[in-house]
Motif scaffolding. Structure first.
Motif, mmCIF file in Angstrom:
data_model
loop_
_atom_site.group_PDB
_atom_site.id
_atom_site.type_symbol
_atom_site.label_atom_id
_atom_site.label_comp_id
_atom_site.label_asym_id
_atom_site.label_seq_id
_atom_site.Cartn_x
_atom_site.Cartn_y
_atom_site.Cartn_z
ATOM 1 N N VAL A 189 -11.726 -27.322 13.422
ATOM 2 C CA VAL A 189 -10.899 -27.356 12.216
ATOM 3 C C VAL A 189 -10.741 -25.934 11.691
ATOM 4 O O VAL A 189 -11.721 -25.235 11.438
ATOM 5 C CB VAL A 189 -11.530 -28.251 11.128
ATOM 6 N N LYS A 190 -9.505 -25.485 11.545
ATOM 7 C CA LYS A 190 -9.206 -24.153 11.027
ATOM 8 C C LYS A 190 -8.482 -24.276 9.694
ATOM 9 O O LYS A 190 -7.851 -25.292 9.404
ATOM 10 C CB LYS A 190 -8.340 -23.372 12.016
ATOM 11 N N LEU A 191 -8.549 -23.223 8.891
ATOM 12 C CA LEU A 191 -7.988 -23.246 7.546
ATOM 13 C C LEU A 191 -6.976 -22.129 7.332
ATOM 14 O O LEU A 191 -7.195 -20.997 7.766
ATOM 15 C CB LEU A 191 -9.106 -23.105 6.503
ATOM 16 N N ILE A 192 -5.884 -22.470 6.658
ATOM 17 C CA ILE A 192 -4.898 -21.473 6.240
ATOM 18 C C ILE A 192 -4.464 -21.797 4.821
ATOM 19 O O ILE A 192 -3.918 -22.878 4.556
ATOM 20 C CB ILE A 192 -3.658 -21.464 7.157
ATOM 21 N N ALA A 193 -4.717 -20.873 3.899
ATOM 22 C CA ALA A 193 -4.251 -21.060 2.530
ATOM 23 C C ALA A 193 -2.735 -20.936 2.500
ATOM 24 O O ALA A 193 -2.163 -20.030 3.106
ATOM 25 C CB ALA A 193 -4.891 -20.021 1.610
ATOM 26 N N LEU A 194 -2.078 -21.869 1.808
ATOM 27 C CA LEU A 194 -0.622 -21.896 1.818
ATOM 28 C C LEU A 194 -0.115 -22.548 0.540
ATOM 29 O O LEU A 194 -0.608 -23.597 0.130
ATOM 30 C CB LEU A 194 -0.149 -22.685 3.043
ATOM 31 N N ASP A 195 0.852 -21.910 -0.093
ATOM 32 C CA ASP A 195 1.511 -22.468 -1.268
ATOM 33 C C ASP A 195 2.932 -22.828 -0.865
ATOM 34 O O ASP A 195 3.782 -21.953 -0.699
ATOM 35 C CB ASP A 195 1.511 -21.455 -2.420
ATOM 36 N N ILE A 196 3.205 -24.120 -0.684
ATOM 37 C CA ILE A 196 4.503 -24.563 -0.192
ATOM 38 C C ILE A 196 5.630 -24.212 -1.159
ATOM 39 O O ILE A 196 6.793 -24.094 -0.761
ATOM 40 C CB ILE A 196 4.475 -26.080 0.083
ATOM 41 N N GLU A 197 5.288 -24.013 -2.429
ATOM 42 C CA GLU A 197 6.310 -23.645 -3.413
ATOM 43 C C GLU A 197 6.837 -22.236 -3.173
ATOM 44 O O GLU A 197 7.985 -21.924 -3.509
ATOM 45 C CB GLU A 197 5.722 -23.761 -4.820
ATOM 46 N N ASP A 198 6.025 -21.396 -2.556
ATOM 47 C CA ASP A 198 6.426 -20.035 -2.224
ATOM 48 C C ASP A 198 7.113 -20.043 -0.854
ATOM 49 O O ASP A 198 6.692 -19.366 0.084
ATOM 50 C CB ASP A 198 5.181 -19.134 -2.218
ATOM 51 N N TYR A 199 8.193 -20.802 -0.744
ATOM 52 C CA TYR A 199 8.761 -21.134 0.552
ATOM 53 C C TYR A 199 9.523 -19.993 1.220
ATOM 54 O O TYR A 199 9.881 -20.092 2.392
ATOM 55 C CB TYR A 199 9.654 -22.371 0.452
ATOM 56 N N THR A 200 9.774 -18.901 0.502
ATOM 57 C CA THR A 200 10.438 -17.760 1.136
ATOM 58 C C THR A 200 9.440 -16.827 1.827
ATOM 59 O O THR A 200 9.844 -15.853 2.463
ATOM 60 C CB THR A 200 11.252 -16.954 0.109
#
Length: 264
Positions: free
Chosen positions: A55-66
């Motif tokens: 299991v790997k992790l990537i922080a991501l904010d989908i609202e920052d879609y650009t």
């Protein structure tokens, strides 16, 4: 067909459906990439998985879609490929349309629709190159029918169906499949985090949500639908499913039923 050694990237994985799907797919032997805004919460979910080393992790904010391209590039390198992406990140709404600030409407569309579309478009070249891939989208029963207090949420989910139905037709020759998952009420924090008219979270559990499907059981059913590569599936209670079919065949009857729902 199985998930054994399949690489699955799940967004919105820190809680609710995403969290329990990660646990279930790990149990079935998948290699998992978990994403959400909160990396610390993802670490907790990772430890709940049967094989945390996969299991790997990537922080991501989908609202920052650009600004998602670097996230996609990083995700692909973690296991050298991605077989399935589960677009699960999203947010709900609990407010009358006339009392909802337009900025809240925009935020719902940015997160639920544009963020999902942007992430999908960025991973498409990888799938097309491999002539293989599956795009899973967590929609909603409200993506098929509109109900009070969820006008812009319903709009964002309806938009997903329009986009991904079109995309499915475009990708047929590339051996890329699309699965739309439509949950009914599931016992998660979705209503607690739902946006009110001014954009603040509701911070209250809806009765219907509290009495909804257990998320671990939902994850089992969702995993089966993904494995079977279903185009569209409704994982919901009898009344929610009935509403979808009533909308299709008896729209006037459903319209009368919907107007009787509480809007307070």
């Amino acid at each position: 067909m199985s998930f054994n050694n399949k690489v699955v990237w799940i967004t919105g994985a820190s809680s609710g459906i995403g969290k329990h799907l990660a646990i279930e797919l790990s149990r079935q032997g998948a290699k998992i990439i978990l994403s959400s805004r909160n990396i610390e919460t993802l670490k907790t979910v990772k430890q709940l998985c049967e094989n945390p080393e996969n299991v790997k992790l990537i922080a991501l904010d989908i609202e920052d879609y650009t600004n998602l391209k670097s996230k996609v590039d990083s995700a692909i390198t973690l296991f050298e490929t991605i077989d399935i992406i589960v677009n699960n990140a999203g947010i709900s709404q609990r407010a009358l349309a006339r009392e909802t600030d337009i900025a809240v409407d925009k935020r719902l569309m940015d997160i639920n629709y544009l963020g999902t579309v942007a992430l999908t478009k960025l991973i498409l070249p990888h799938f097309i190159k491999n002539k293989s891939g599956q795009i899973v989208v967590t929609s909603s029963i409200v993506g098929k029918i509109g109900t009070p207090l969820r006008s812009s949420y319903a709009a964002s989910k309806h938009a997903l169906h329009g986009f991904f139905d079109s995309l499915r037709a475009e990708l047929q020759q590339d051996n890329i499949t699309i699965t739309l998952i439509c949950p009914g009420f599931v016992n998660t924090n979705v209503s607690l985090n739902a946006l009110t008219g001014d954009g603040s979270p509701q911070q209250k559990m809806d009765k219907a949500t509290k009495n909804g499907i257990a998320p671990n059981y939902f994850a089992i059913l969702m995993a089966k639908a993904i494995l079977k590569k279903r185009q569209e599936v409704y994982i919901a209670g009898f009344k929610e499913k009935l509403a979808v079919y009533t909308k299709r065949f008896f729209p006037k009857i459903l319209s009368k039923m919907i107007t009787k729902l509480s809007v307070t």
